[in-house]
Write a protein that holds these residues in place. Structure first.
Motif, mmCIF file in Angstrom:
data_model
loop_
_atom_site.group_PDB
_atom_site.id
_atom_site.type_symbol
_atom_site.label_atom_id
_atom_site.label_comp_id
_atom_site.label_asym_id
_atom_site.label_seq_id
_atom_site.Cartn_x
_atom_site.Cartn_y
_atom_site.Cartn_z
ATOM 1 N N VAL A 1 0.830 -1.215 0.000
ATOM 2 C CA VAL A 1 0.000 0.000 0.000
ATOM 3 C C VAL A 1 0.864 1.264 0.000
ATOM 4 O O VAL A 1 0.690 2.139 -0.860
ATOM 5 N N CYS A 2 1.793 1.365 0.959
ATOM 6 C CA CYS A 2 2.618 2.585 1.024
ATOM 7 C C CYS A 2 3.524 2.713 -0.193
ATOM 8 O O CYS A 2 3.745 3.819 -0.693
ATOM 9 N N GLY A 3 4.042 1.584 -0.678
ATOM 10 C CA GLY A 3 4.875 1.619 -1.881
ATOM 11 C C GLY A 3 4.094 2.051 -3.109
ATOM 12 O O GLY A 3 4.594 2.810 -3.942
ATOM 13 N N GLY A 4 2.854 1.586 -3.228
ATOM 14 C CA GLY A 4 2.015 1.990 -4.353
ATOM 15 C C GLY A 4 1.528 3.424 -4.230
ATOM 16 O O GLY A 4 1.317 4.116 -5.224
ATOM 17 N N LEU A 5 1.353 3.872 -2.996
ATOM 18 C CA LEU A 5 0.866 5.228 -2.754
ATOM 19 C C LEU A 5 1.940 6.277 -3.015
ATOM 20 O O LEU A 5 1.674 7.324 -3.606
#
Length: 149
Positions: free
Chosen positions: A90-94
Motif C-alpha cells: 500500500v505505502c509503496g504503491g501510494l
C-alpha cells in the motif's frame, strides 16, 4: 508437521503468499494515489495530489514500522504479512518518487529552478517530519496495546 512449501518453483527467494499480498496492497496504494491526483494543484509547480500521496505514505509507513517493531504479541509470520502488504504494497504503491522527479525536472526545465527546489525541499522536509510523527504515533499505539494486555 513440516511447513508447506510456499516458495515459487522458479525462485526459492519468492514467497508466493507474500508476493500476492504485496501485489494486492500495491493495487490499493496505486488506486489511492490515482484518486489523490484529482486534487487541484496549488500552483503550476506544486502538485497537491503527488504531495498528498507522498505525505500520507510517509506518515503511514512510519506508524506501521514503529508499531510492528514493538508488536511482540503478533507472531513473526503475521507481522511479515502485514508489513509487506501495508508497507511495501500500500505505502509503496501510494508513494511516487518517479512522478515527483518528473514534476521537479519539468518545473526546472521551464526555468523555474527556485520553484522546483522549493517543491523538492518541501516534499522531503515534510516527508521526514511526517515519518517521524508516524513513528511516534506507532510507538504510542503499541504502548497502549501493551498496557491493555
Amino acid at each position: 508437521m513440516p511447513e508447506p512449501n510456499r516458495r515459487h518453483p522458479l525462485s526459492p527467494h519468492i514467497d508466493l503468499p507474500v508476493l500476492l499480498l504485496v501485489c494486492a496492497g500495491g493495487a490499493v496504494g496505486t488506486g489511492l494515489r490515482y484518486a489523490l491526483s484529482a486534487l487541484p494543484a496549488y500552483s503550476w509547480y506544486f502538485q497537491t495530489g503527488t504531495f498528498a500521496a507522498n505525505m500520507l505514505a510517509c506518515l503511514a509507513f512510519g506508524l506501521l514500522s514503529a508499531y510492528m517493531a514493538r508488536a511482540g504479541w503478533i507472531d513473526q509470520r503475521r507481522r511479515e504479512l502485514v508489513s509487506r502488504t501495508l508497507g511495501m504494497g500500500v505505502c509503496g504503491g501510494l508513494s511516487t518518487m518517479s512522478t515527483l522527479t518528473i514534476e521537479v525536472f519539468t518545473t526546472a526545465r521551464d526555468l523555474h529552478l527556485w520553484s522546483a527546489l522549493a517543491y523538492l525541499l518541501a516534499t522531503f522536509a515534510c516527508g521526514i517530519g511526517l515519518a517521524w510523527l508516524g513513528g511516534g504515533l506507532g510507538r504510542r499505539l503499541a504502548r497502549l496495546r501493551e498496557g491493555t494486555r
